[in-house]
Write a protein that holds these residues in place. Structure first.
Motif, short mmCIF file in Angstrom:
data_model
loop_
_atom_site.label_atom_id
_atom_site.label_comp_id
_atom_site.label_asym_id
_atom_site.label_seq_id
_atom_site.Cartn_x
_atom_site.Cartn_y
_atom_site.Cartn_z
N HIS A 7 16.46 -26.74 37.90
CA HIS A 7 16.93 -26.01 36.71
C HIS A 7 16.62 -24.52 36.81
N TYR B 66 19.35 -21.01 31.92
CA TYR B 66 19.23 -22.46 31.64
C TYR B 66 18.76 -22.66 30.19
N GLN B 67 19.51 -23.44 29.41
CA GLN B 67 19.29 -23.43 27.96
C GLN B 67 18.79 -24.75 27.37
N TYR B 68 18.49 -25.76 28.21
CA TYR B 68 18.03 -27.04 27.63
C TYR B 68 16.55 -27.23 27.94
N TYR B 69 15.94 -28.19 27.26
CA TYR B 69 14.57 -28.57 27.62
C TYR B 69 14.56 -30.07 27.90
N ASP B 70 14.24 -30.42 29.15
CA ASP B 70 14.03 -31.82 29.47
C ASP B 70 12.78 -32.30 28.76
#
Ligand code: GLY
Ligand code: MN
Ligand code: MN
Length: 427
Positions: free
Chosen positions: A218, A224-228
């Motif tokens: 990532h 990168y705009q999400y959080y796993d």
């Protein structure tokens, strides 16, 4: 309450803004300017609003980020008038007024309704702000030429602004330290975000921009705009690009950390860090910012050679043929202030070989810029190079190995002073 020295500097800042605004108003034939703080719009088809952060010129004068439906009137030779929207509302809280000396330098009124204030006689008036908010106010709305001149008043920061930016850096660095620590303990991107917010005492919505927290591959997506929420099987790399707002002013810092045993990736980080530090030394009055961008490309070329990612090609050929651009596709930085990408960086269009460079001016004392070279493994950019005539010069097995680490960016915030660069991030 911030320390005495900073509050005194803020008074000087307001005096300087008054001078700069009077000169701009005079130049464009206005007697006054009314600035709307803004208001968060509703999400389309919904009864919920976006999170509010405030309009640049209003923040430049007040630093008050959370104040919707508020207004500021600046006139030549007159005390500024500030209307703060302070409704009686049992649904929402009203922020307390700061009890600070700068507010004594303004006439402050309460505005009970979310409506424009009744104005005193202003002569020729410009009205600045979101057209959705200023529609019913008489005056010249958002005149382009005046806005350009007023944006220019934000380019050379006052001493107050530089100190606010320095404090925004100090606070963000605590978050970066916490983020790095939990990454090394195997945290998920979501947990890293929580650690950052905890250490900075700032909720994400109030940050200058959405934090970029990329673990492993990532890290190769620039924004990168999400959080796993799941923890990674192996923590190979972390890229975190995150800032803090302090009294309206933004920091914008990126750090990249290699996981345990990632020797090659760690060596690349070290190389890019050295390059970044060399670029920071160029932040001096008179330097053309585009030259720093060019030097960044030459440095990335040298790093590609030294790491073995590219072999058998001269550094300058790598730059000229766009190979460095496939590894480093963004600009080397931008202005920083009450907006993370502060205004007036690009008065002329970008050159063809640096389309993503947000800043193309000569550096002057008082400017604050970011310096943020990067080196990424981005398949959509590398594949066309690999398939082209120069593809044979790229070590595909090394690319495949590093793909899982995503990429590297190192970003500091640097003020231009007559004595040379003042790195606000590294102290
Ligand atoms: N954080 C966005 C940027 O570095 O420009
Ligand atoms: Mn930046
Ligand atoms: Mn950044």
């Amino acid at each position: 309450m911030p320390e005495h020295g900073l509050l005194n500097l803020q008074i000087d800042h307001l005096d300087e803004l008054q001078r700069r605004y009077e000169s701009a108003l005079n130049e464009h034939g206005f007697d006054g300017v009314l600035i709307a703080s803004g208001a968060a719009p509703y999400r389309y088809g919904d009864d919920q609003r976006w999170h509010f952060q405030g309009y640049g010129p209003f923040l430049h004068w007040t630093g008050l980020t959370g104040r919707e439906h508020s207004w500021l009137l600046i006139r030549t030779g007159e005390t500024p008038i500030l209307w703060l929207h302070e409704p009686v509302d049992f649904w929402h809280a009203t922020l307390p007024r700061p009890e600070e000396p700068w507010l004594e330098r303004m006439i402050v009124h309460t505005l009970a309704e979310a409506e424009p204030p009744s104005l005193p006689a202003c002569g020729e008036l410009a009205v600045l702000g979101d057209p959705a908010q200023i529609g019913s106010v008489p005056g010249n709305h958002n005149p382009e030429a005046l806005i350009q001149t007023l944006n220019e008043t934000r380019v050379r920061k006052t001493a107050y602004e530089v100190e606010c930016l320095a404090e925004a850096n100090r606070r963000a660095l605590k978050g970066h330290e916490a983020a790095r620590k939990v990454f090394q303990e195997g945290a998920s991107e979501f947990e890293i975000s929580l650690a950052y917010q905890q250490a900075t005492g700032q909720r994400e919505a109030d940050a200058p921009y959405h934090s970029i927290i990329g673990v492993n591959a990532h890290a190769g997506t620039l924004h990168y705009q999400y959080y796993d929420t799941a923890r990674p099987d192996a923590s190979r790399s972390l890229l975190i690009d995150a800032g803090v707002r302090y009294r309206g002013y933004c920091s914008d810092i990126t750090r990249t950390t290699a996981g345990e045993g990632e020797r090659r990736f760690a060596a690349l980080i070290h190389g890019l860090d050295q390059l970044q530090q060399r670029l920071c030394t160029m932040v001096t009055p008179g330097t053309d910012y585009a030259d720093i961008h060019q030097k960044a490309h030459q440095g990335v070329a040298a790093l590609l050679s030294a790491s073995g990612l590219v072999t058998g090609l001269d550094d300058q050929v790598m730059v000229d043929e766009g190979i460095t651009r496939a590894f480093f596709p963004h600009g080397v930085g931008h202005f920083l202030g009450v907006q993370v990408h502060d205004v007036s960086g690009k008065p002329k269009p970008a050159s063809k070989d640096s389309p993503n460079l947000r800043m193309s001016r000569q550096l002057e004392e008082g400017m604050v810029v970011t310096i943020e070279p990067g080196l990424y493994i981005i398949p959509s950019l590398l594949d066309p190079v690999l398939e082209g005539p120069l593809g044979k010069h790229i070590d595909t097995s090394l690319v495949a190995e590093l793909r899982g680490c995503g990429g590297i960016r190192i970003e500091d915030n640097v003020a231009v002073t007559v004595d040379g660069p003042r790195n606000l991030t590294r102290g």
